[in-house]
Design a protein around this motif. Structure first.
Motif, PDB file in Angstrom:
ATOM      1  N   ARG A 128      -9.021   1.031  13.956  1.00  0.00           N
ATOM      2  CA  ARG A 128      -8.733   2.275  13.252  1.00  0.00           C
ATOM      3  C   ARG A 128      -9.093   3.507  14.064  1.00  0.00           C
ATOM      4  O   ARG A 128      -8.826   4.625  13.658  1.00  0.00           O
ATOM      5  N   CYS A 192       1.638 -11.926   3.649  1.00  0.00           N
ATOM      6  CA  CYS A 192       0.814 -10.733   3.897  1.00  0.00           C
ATOM      7  C   CYS A 192       1.034 -10.122   5.285  1.00  0.00           C
ATOM      8  O   CYS A 192       1.090  -8.918   5.435  1.00  0.00           O
ATOM      9  N   LYS A 200      -0.904  -2.213   8.744  1.00  0.00           N
ATOM     10  CA  LYS A 200      -1.680  -1.337   7.870  1.00  0.00           C
ATOM     11  C   LYS A 200      -2.351  -2.168   6.784  1.00  0.00           C
ATOM     12  O   LYS A 200      -1.674  -2.842   6.015  1.00  0.00           O
ATOM     13  N   GLY A 201      -3.667  -2.129   6.732  1.00  0.00           N
ATOM     14  CA  GLY A 201      -4.396  -2.884   5.713  1.00  0.00           C
ATOM     15  C   GLY A 201      -4.567  -4.348   6.057  1.00  0.00           C
ATOM     16  O   GLY A 201      -5.583  -4.947   5.774  1.00  0.00           O
ATOM     17  N   ILE A 202      -3.559  -4.943   6.669  1.00  0.00           N
ATOM     18  CA  ILE A 202      -3.596  -6.351   7.069  1.00  0.00           C
ATOM     19  C   ILE A 202      -3.136  -6.422   8.523  1.00  0.00           C
ATOM     20  O   ILE A 202      -2.094  -5.885   8.867  1.00  0.00           O
TER      21      ILE A 202
ATOM     22  N   GLU B 407      -7.174  -1.571   0.280  1.00  0.00           N
ATOM     23  CA  GLU B 407      -6.280  -1.365   1.426  1.00  0.00           C
ATOM     24  C   GLU B 407      -5.561  -2.659   1.804  1.00  0.00           C
ATOM     25  O   GLU B 407      -4.409  -2.655   2.201  1.00  0.00           O
ATOM     26  N   GLU B 408      -6.288  -3.762   1.649  1.00  0.00           N
ATOM     27  CA  GLU B 408      -5.677  -5.058   1.914  1.00  0.00           C
ATOM     28  C   GLU B 408      -4.531  -5.306   0.930  1.00  0.00           C
ATOM     29  O   GLU B 408      -3.485  -5.841   1.289  1.00  0.00           O
ATOM     30  N   LEU B 410      -2.629  -3.090  -0.350  1.00  0.00           N
ATOM     31  CA  LEU B 410      -1.488  -2.289   0.098  1.00  0.00           C
ATOM     32  C   LEU B 410      -0.741  -3.023   1.214  1.00  0.00           C
ATOM     33  O   LEU B 410       0.486  -3.061   1.242  1.00  0.00           O
ATOM     34  N   GLY B 411      -1.517  -3.617   2.105  1.00  0.00           N
ATOM     35  CA  GLY B 411      -0.913  -4.405   3.181  1.00  0.00           C
ATOM     36  C   GLY B 411      -0.154  -5.602   2.628  1.00  0.00           C
ATOM     37  O   GLY B 411       0.950  -5.909   3.064  1.00  0.00           O
ATOM     38  N   TRP B 412      -0.759  -6.243   1.643  1.00  0.00           N
ATOM     39  CA  TRP B 412      -0.085  -7.375   1.003  1.00  0.00           C
ATOM     40  C   TRP B 412       1.222  -6.937   0.349  1.00  0.00           C
ATOM     41  O   TRP B 412       2.245  -7.602   0.481  1.00  0.00           O
ATOM     42  N   GLY B 415       3.752  -6.513   2.895  1.00  0.00           N
ATOM     43  CA  GLY B 415       4.124  -7.817   3.447  1.00  0.00           C
ATOM     44  C   GLY B 415       5.020  -8.610   2.524  1.00  0.00           C
ATOM     45  O   GLY B 415       6.079  -9.091   2.917  1.00  0.00           O
ATOM     46  N   ILE B 416       4.626  -8.727   1.268  1.00  0.00           N
ATOM     47  CA  ILE B 416       5.400  -9.591   0.367  1.00  0.00           C
ATOM     48  C   ILE B 416       6.733  -8.949   0.013  1.00  0.00           C
ATOM     49  O   ILE B 416       7.756  -9.636  -0.092  1.00  0.00           O
TER      50      ILE B 416
END
Lengths: 254, 423
Positions: A128, A192, A200-202, B407-408, B410-412, B415-416
């Motif tokens: 980050r 994911c 972002k996030g993942i 935040e994870e 949001l990433g998911w 992604g999905i």
């Protein structure tokens, strides 16, 4: 005398480095008077920067034998055109920045590291950024020390970056994965982790070198990495399945 | 020698001709898959069957809506954390990137013997394998006084779209110090933590705009998903605002009056200014009508493949199924669709079929930057899909971890939704 040195050499850089580090530590005080204030400060920054650099070692290598991993190797970074190392994986954004004339200097690097996506929108660097100005300065001094023309290549140059993940047994590392099986298994990851490499996030797992992939997955499987979703996902994957996923994701490009 | 050479030459000519006109000659022989329903299950299955077979399977997706608003993250829209557009997707990428044909119509009936789906416009689509992913239908009569019409006054908002927008506008227009009442659904229902995430989002909005408002949950259950996590968050973030009343306290919901907002229970009559009535549910109507559901209203499946227990040529996905230990969630449907796609491709083209693997994670938002999650792995045991391991967020986690979890999520979501609808 020559013989003794030759005997010492093949034991590797690491041992030599430890020896030198020990020497530095034990003699630092004694030699303090020989060094200028400035030199001492530089050495302190390099040591501090080496600590900060541990955050980068999941993806980057630096120093002797450094090769491209998930990110490019970072020797001779200062003065280098952005996105210009052959064979390294770059985002389109990074390559474009280089083509548009971005060259890494202590100034551009400082701007990039303070907020990577703000400086290069679309960068796939997972970090980050380093918010703390002092940490950033130390990190840049450290990186600078591995660049051409560095006045004083630091002794710790030969210290291989320490990774905190335990390395699985050689038998596990040697398993050849089946990419077709990996592609089927990857469906679970892609829920994911995006195939575009967006992170972002993942984080992105696209194009990871197999070795890094296997080490990371086993670190989750053996609970040495903490993320609960990944512990669960990796926990039920067999060694063959992890190798197959690694084989698949290595070949996948953004 | 000369004869065999001529044969060879003739044979070569024929195959060249076949290659030159593949669309005409092969169109009738290509195996056909029809997918009913373009949500997390159906959209993923269509993509993975089409993509994996590289054009060898003809895939048609039957979905009445031109755009699809995901139920997952629709609570975040209510809470003001997401725009409606950001949770609404089109089918363009499925058509252009992997060659799925999309028929924007209702599937009216399935002729299982003839293997044909009839659409509302009267046209028919034949299949070799059919994937049924119709989501849920509301059991209107599970709450006396409730109906499709009543849902215009007391929205369920349990199928995302105009219902979600209606509920959000009612919450925002609620009179100062008014009462929001949710009738929560009985098990099994779509998205187990969903009603309670929704309460969190409603409280988030009201605590800012209408801080004297009250929130009452009339629950037909005695406990709910992530209960400790939600209750901890409610107490901390929205103290005194939310009252959860389980069945043992209210004694059962007797009737509701959509015109007056009155909700009568054994305990008392609750007067709502805004009511969110989430009734009991069944599998989507087409699945029930086609004899794929059992008495529970949901569809039994074969754990190793998501095949219907009633019909070998039909696969069922997502909320419509009885998927053993797996909850009804978008993540589950997406996970099941991949197992199904692998099985369907294997059955039609002989591609390798790998063992079933399922997983699920449900993220919920309790307040700003305050995410929690629950998840599990599942395997296909002969009798049912069985949980093998799982995890849940803990109470008392620090703010940084909760923020990272959000935040994870949001990433998911990115992604999905990319995995289903494409970029």
């Amino acid at each position: 005398m020559k013989i003794a040195l030759r005997d010492l050499w093949p034991r590797g850089f690491a041992r030599l480095a430890m020896l030198i580090l020990a020497l530095i530590a034990s003699t630092a005080a004694a030699h303090a008077a020989d060094k200028t204030e400035e030199e001492l400060e530089h050495a302190r920054l390099v040591r501090h920067g080496a600590e900060i650099f541990q955050r980068c070692t999941a993806c980057h290598r630096i120093g002797v034998d450094a090769t491209n991993r998930i990110g490019p190797q970072l020797n001779n970074l200062i003065g280098r055109k952005a996105g210009s190392i052959d064979g390294a994986r770059y985002s389109e954004a990074m390559k474009r920045a280089g083509e548009d004339g971005l060259v890494w200097t202590t100034t551009t690097l400082d701007a990039f590291l303070s907020d990577p996506p703000a400086f290069i929108e679309g960068t796939t660097m997972g970090l980050r950024g380093v918010a703390d100005e002092g940490e950033r300065k130390a990190l840049i001094v450290y990186l600078e020390a591995f660049s051409l023309g560095a006045a004083d290549i630091p002794e710790i140059a030969v210290t291989p970056p320490r990774r905190s993940d335990p390395k699985p047994a050689d038998e596990i590392m040697a398993i050849k994965g089946d990419p077709e099986f990996g592609e089927y298994l990857s469906g679970e990851c892609l829920t994911c982790h995006q195939p575009s490499g967006a992170n972002k996030g993942i984080p992105s797992i696209i194009g990871w070198p197999t070795e890094d992939f296997v080490i990371a997955m086993h670190a989750y499987k053996t609970q040495s990495r903490k993320h609960p979703v990944m512990r669960m996902i990796a926990g039920r994957l067999s060694d063959e399945e992890i190798a197959s996923l690694a084989a698949f994701f290595q070949t996948k490009t953004k | 020698m000369s004869i065999s050479r001529r044969r060879f030459v003739v044979g070569a000519t024929v195959s060249t001709a076949a290659l030159a006109a593949p669309s005409i000659l092969r169109a009738d022989t290509k195996p056909k898959v029809v997918v009913i329903g373009g949500g997390a299950g159906g959209g993923t299955a269509a993509r993975y069957i089409a993509k994996g077979s590289k054009g060898a399977i003809d895939v048609t997706l039957v979905e009445p809506q031109k755009t699809y608003t995901t139920c997952f993250f629709s609570n975040l829209y209510i809470g003001g954390f997401r725009s409606f557009d950001s949770i609404t997707h089109t089918y363009k990428d499925l058509e252009s990137a992997v060659g799925v044909k999309v028929a924007h119509d209702y599937a009216k009936s399935i002729d299982r013997k003839a293997k044909v789906v009839t659409l509302a416009d009267g046209s028919t689509v034949p299949y070799n394998k059919l994937v049924v992913a119709p989501g849920i239908s509301m059991k209107w009569d599970s709450v006396t006084g409730y109906s499709a019409d009543a849902a215009e006054k007391m929205p369920h908002a349990w199928q995302a779209g105009p219902q979600t927008q209606l509920l959000k506008s009612k919450i925002e227009a609620m009179k100062e110090g008014g009462t929001f009442v949710m009738i929560a659904p009985p098990n099994p229902y779509r998205c187990p933590p969903g009603p309670y995430e929704r309460i969190s989002m409603v409280a988030h909005v009201l605590s800012k705009k209408n801080p004297k408002a009250k929130i009452i949950i009339l629950d037909p259950k005695e406990k709910f998903s992530k209960q400790a996590l939600f209750m901890e968050g409610w107490q901390e973030l929205y103290p005194g605002m939310i009252e959860w009343i389980p069945a043992s306290l209210h004694g059962g919901i007797k009737s509701i009056n959509p015109d007056t907002g009155a909700i009568e229970t054994d305990l008392d009559v609750f007067k709502s200014d805004v009511a969110n009535v989430i009734p009991a549910q069944t599998a989507g109507e087409i699945a029930v009508k086609s004899g794929l559901a059992n008495d529970s209203g949901f569809c039994p499946i074969v754990p190793s493949s998501m095949q219907s227990q009633a019909d070998d040529n039909i696969y069922i996905l997502g909320d419509a199924t009885i998927a053993g230990d797996m909850p009804k969630s978008g993540y589950s449907a997406n996970s099941q669709a991949k197992v199904c796609a692998n099985a369907v491709r294997g059955a039609l083209t002989g591609s390798r079929v790998f063992p079933a693997k399922y997983s699920n994670t449900c993220w919920s938002l309790v307040g700003t930057d305050n995410g929690v999650k629950v998840g599990a792995n599942y395997e296909a045991k002969p009798e049912k899909i069985t949980k093998t391991s799982g995890f849940i967020s803990k109470t008392g986690e620090d703010a940084a971890l909760r923020k990272a979890t959000y935040e994870e999520s949001l990433g998911w979501y990115a992604g999905i939704s990319n995995d289903i609808f494409g970029a």
